[in-house]
Motif scaffolding. Structure first.
Motif, PDB file in Angstrom:
ATOM      1  N   PRO A  55       2.329   2.044 -14.368  1.00 29.20           N
ATOM      2  CA  PRO A  55       1.457   1.947 -15.554  1.00 29.20           C
ATOM      3  C   PRO A  55       0.165   2.739 -15.424  1.00 29.20           C
ATOM      4  N   LEU A  56      -0.366   2.840 -14.203  1.00 32.27           N
ATOM      5  CA  LEU A  56      -1.606   3.582 -14.018  1.00 32.27           C
ATOM      6  C   LEU A  56      -1.410   5.071 -14.257  1.00 32.27           C
ATOM      7  N   VAL A  57      -0.327   5.641 -13.721  1.00 31.08           N
ATOM      8  CA  VAL A  57      -0.044   7.059 -13.957  1.00 31.08           C
ATOM      9  C   VAL A  57       0.212   7.309 -15.435  1.00 31.08           C
ATOM     10  N   PHE A  58       0.865   6.374 -16.090  1.00 24.28           N
ATOM     11  CA  PHE A  58       1.117   6.505 -17.532  1.00 24.28           C
ATOM     12  C   PHE A  58      -0.195   6.560 -18.305  1.00 24.28           C
ATOM     13  N   ILE A  59      -1.128   5.678 -17.957  1.00 24.88           N
ATOM     14  CA  ILE A  59      -2.439   5.661 -18.625  1.00 24.88           C
ATOM     15  C   ILE A  59      -3.204   6.946 -18.319  1.00 24.88           C
ATOM     16  N   TYR A  60      -3.180   7.375 -17.054  1.00 24.48           N
ATOM     17  CA  TYR A  60      -3.876   8.607 -16.677  1.00 24.48           C
ATOM     18  C   TYR A  60      -3.351   9.797 -17.479  1.00 24.48           C
ATOM     19  N   CYS A  61      -2.036   9.895 -17.587  1.00 22.98           N
ATOM     20  CA  CYS A  61      -1.431  11.028 -18.301  1.00 22.98           C
ATOM     21  C   CYS A  61      -1.795  11.000 -19.774  1.00 22.98           C
ATOM     22  N   LEU A  62      -1.840   9.808 -20.366  1.00 20.98           N
ATOM     23  CA  LEU A  62      -2.237   9.700 -21.765  1.00 20.98           C
ATOM     24  C   LEU A  62      -3.663  10.207 -21.962  1.00 20.98           C
ATOM     25  N   ILE A  63      -4.542   9.819 -21.053  1.00 16.02           N
ATOM     26  CA  ILE A  63      -5.943  10.251 -21.145  1.00 16.02           C
ATOM     27  C   ILE A  63      -6.041  11.771 -21.056  1.00 16.02           C
ATOM     28  N   LEU A  64      -5.303  12.355 -20.122  1.00 15.27           N
ATOM     29  CA  LEU A  64      -5.375  13.803 -19.907  1.00 15.27           C
ATOM     30  C   LEU A  64      -4.667  14.586 -21.006  1.00 15.27           C
ATOM     31  N   LEU A  65      -3.527  14.098 -21.483  1.00 19.67           N
ATOM     32  CA  LEU A  65      -2.742  14.831 -22.482  1.00 19.67           C
ATOM     33  C   LEU A  65      -3.395  14.825 -23.858  1.00 19.67           C
ATOM     34  N   PHE A  66      -4.032  13.710 -24.203  1.00 16.34           N
ATOM     35  CA  PHE A  66      -4.617  13.587 -25.530  1.00 16.34           C
ATOM     36  C   PHE A  66      -6.101  13.917 -25.555  1.00 16.34           C
TER      37      PHE A  66
ATOM     38  N   LEU B  87      16.115  10.084  -9.468  1.00 12.80           N
ATOM     39  CA  LEU B  87      15.234   9.060 -10.025  1.00 12.80           C
ATOM     40  C   LEU B  87      14.465   8.352  -8.916  1.00 12.80           C
ATOM     41  N   LEU B  88      15.133   8.047  -7.826  1.00  9.98           N
ATOM     42  CA  LEU B  88      14.463   7.384  -6.701  1.00  9.98           C
ATOM     43  C   LEU B  88      13.375   8.278  -6.113  1.00  9.98           C
ATOM     44  N   SER B  89      13.659   9.579  -6.032  1.00 10.45           N
ATOM     45  CA  SER B  89      12.673  10.526  -5.505  1.00 10.45           C
ATOM     46  C   SER B  89      11.454  10.606  -6.410  1.00 10.45           C
ATOM     47  N   LEU B  90      11.672  10.635  -7.717  1.00  8.32           N
ATOM     48  CA  LEU B  90      10.566  10.698  -8.670  1.00  8.32           C
ATOM     49  C   LEU B  90       9.728   9.423  -8.617  1.00  8.32           C
ATOM     50  N   GLN B  91      10.402   8.287  -8.467  1.00 10.81           N
ATOM     51  CA  GLN B  91       9.674   7.026  -8.350  1.00 10.81           C
ATOM     52  C   GLN B  91       8.787   7.027  -7.107  1.00 10.81           C
ATOM     53  N   ALA B  92       9.329   7.523  -6.004  1.00 13.54           N
ATOM     54  CA  ALA B  92       8.555   7.590  -4.767  1.00 13.54           C
ATOM     55  C   ALA B  92       7.373   8.547  -4.910  1.00 13.54           C
ATOM     56  N   SER B  93       7.593   9.658  -5.616  1.00 14.69           N
ATOM     57  CA  SER B  93       6.512  10.636  -5.821  1.00 14.69           C
ATOM     58  C   SER B  93       5.367  10.034  -6.606  1.00 14.69           C
ATOM     59  N   ILE B  94       5.697   9.244  -7.613  1.00 17.05           N
ATOM     60  CA  ILE B  94       4.667   8.578  -8.411  1.00 17.05           C
ATOM     61  C   ILE B  94       3.882   7.603  -7.544  1.00 17.05           C
ATOM     62  N   LYS B  95       4.575   6.845  -6.725  1.00 18.06           N
ATOM     63  CA  LYS B  95       3.919   5.840  -5.889  1.00 18.06           C
ATOM     64  C   LYS B  95       2.985   6.451  -4.847  1.00 18.06           C
TER      65      LYS B  95
ATOM     66  N   PRO C  60       0.810  -1.225   0.000  1.00 18.92           N
ATOM     67  CA  PRO C  60       0.000   0.000   0.000  1.00 18.92           C
ATOM     68  C   PRO C  60       0.838   1.267   0.000  1.00 18.92           C
ATOM     69  N   TRP C  61       2.090   1.166   0.428  1.00 21.18           N
ATOM     70  CA  TRP C  61       2.946   2.341   0.536  1.00 21.18           C
ATOM     71  C   TRP C  61       3.812   2.547  -0.705  1.00 21.18           C
ATOM     72  N   GLY C  62       3.560   1.813  -1.756  1.00 21.90           N
ATOM     73  CA  GLY C  62       4.363   2.005  -2.959  1.00 21.90           C
ATOM     74  C   GLY C  62       4.181   0.880  -3.954  1.00 21.90           C
ATOM     75  N   THR C  63       2.963   0.702  -4.437  1.00 30.17           N
ATOM     76  CA  THR C  63       2.702  -0.383  -5.362  1.00 30.17           C
ATOM     77  C   THR C  63       3.350  -0.139  -6.716  1.00 30.17           C
ATOM     78  N   ARG C  64       3.860  -1.193  -7.315  1.00 31.85           N
ATOM     79  CA  ARG C  64       4.471  -1.077  -8.651  1.00 31.85           C
ATOM     80  C   ARG C  64       3.434  -0.784  -9.717  1.00 31.85           C
ATOM     81  N   TRP C  65       2.151  -0.990  -9.379  1.00 28.89           N
ATOM     82  CA  TRP C  65       1.083  -0.680 -10.334  1.00 28.89           C
ATOM     83  C   TRP C  65       0.941   0.823 -10.544  1.00 28.89           C
ATOM     84  N   ALA C  66       1.568   1.615  -9.694  1.00 29.41           N
ATOM     85  CA  ALA C  66       1.471   3.074  -9.818  1.00 29.41           C
ATOM     86  C   ALA C  66       2.033   3.554 -11.145  1.00 29.41           C
TER      87      ALA C  66
END
Length: 206
Positions: free
Chosen positions: A46-57, A97-105, A38-44
């Protein structure tokens, strides 16, 4: 939203994305077999990638130009979280890079708000699924009271800091209690809108 008609249903792909996001958010009710962190799922990612695609396009401009105060709070929450890589690098020499990964999670779940605004979905539709997830949460929480020491859902699987017995009940700390409280408040609000005093009293007792 600016007089725009809110939708009362989503297409199948959007519905799957919405429900899957909610389930990941509560770690499938803290299912031990799936072992979702719950504190940092790897699913974050692909989900953020999909969300950004929806919003950007997105071709629509209506939802972007609409002024909603809560959106500003979420935007700055996400922005400040991502900017935290600066002090982390300066003070602790933490990898950018580690900080950005944590921010996404830690912020991926906030993107759902913007997706739902984009889809112009009505509150009742969202609440329908939150209520369903909440009912399942209650069934699991009560059911495992009778199956303990056998259990399959818990937010604290560690033996040393795991299941606690308080006031005669086993506490499994299953993720999703936030949805349960939202669903409860929503249902009580619906009952309070009725003129039937029995409905109001029933909601109060429950």
């Amino acid at each position: 939203m600016s007089g725009k008609v809110l939708l009362e249903k989503l297409s199948f792909p959007k519905k799957i994305l919405f429900i899957f996001s909610l389930l990941i958010g509560i770690c499938f009710w803290s299912n031990l077999a799936l072992d979702i962190n719950p504190w940092g799922t790897r699913w974050a990612y692909p989900l953020v990638f999909i969300y950004c695609l929806i919003l950007l396009f997105d071709k629509s401009t209506e939802w972007k130009s609409y002024k909603w105060e809560f959106a500003g709070v979420l935007k700055w929450t996400i922005i400040t979280m991502f900017l935290s890589f600066i002090p982390a690098y300066i003070d602790w020499n933490q990898s950018i890079l580690l900080s950005l990964q944590a921010s996404i999670k830690y912020t991926w779940i906030l993107f759902i708000y913007f997706i739902l605004r984009r889809w112009s979905i009505c509150t009742s539709y969202i609440m329908k699924y939150i209520i369903i997830l909440s009912i399942i949460w209650v069934i699991i929480e009560i059911g495992q009271q009778f199956t303990y020491p056998n259990y399959w859902f818990t937010g604290r699987p560690d033996e040393g800091y795991g299941i606690a017995e308080r006031m005669g009940l086993y506490r499994f700390y299953i993720w999703g209690v936030d949805f349960v409280m939202i669903a409860f408040a929503y249902c009580v609000g619906l009952l309070a809108q009725r003129e039937n005093k029995f409905s109001i009293n029933l909601g109060t007792v429950v």
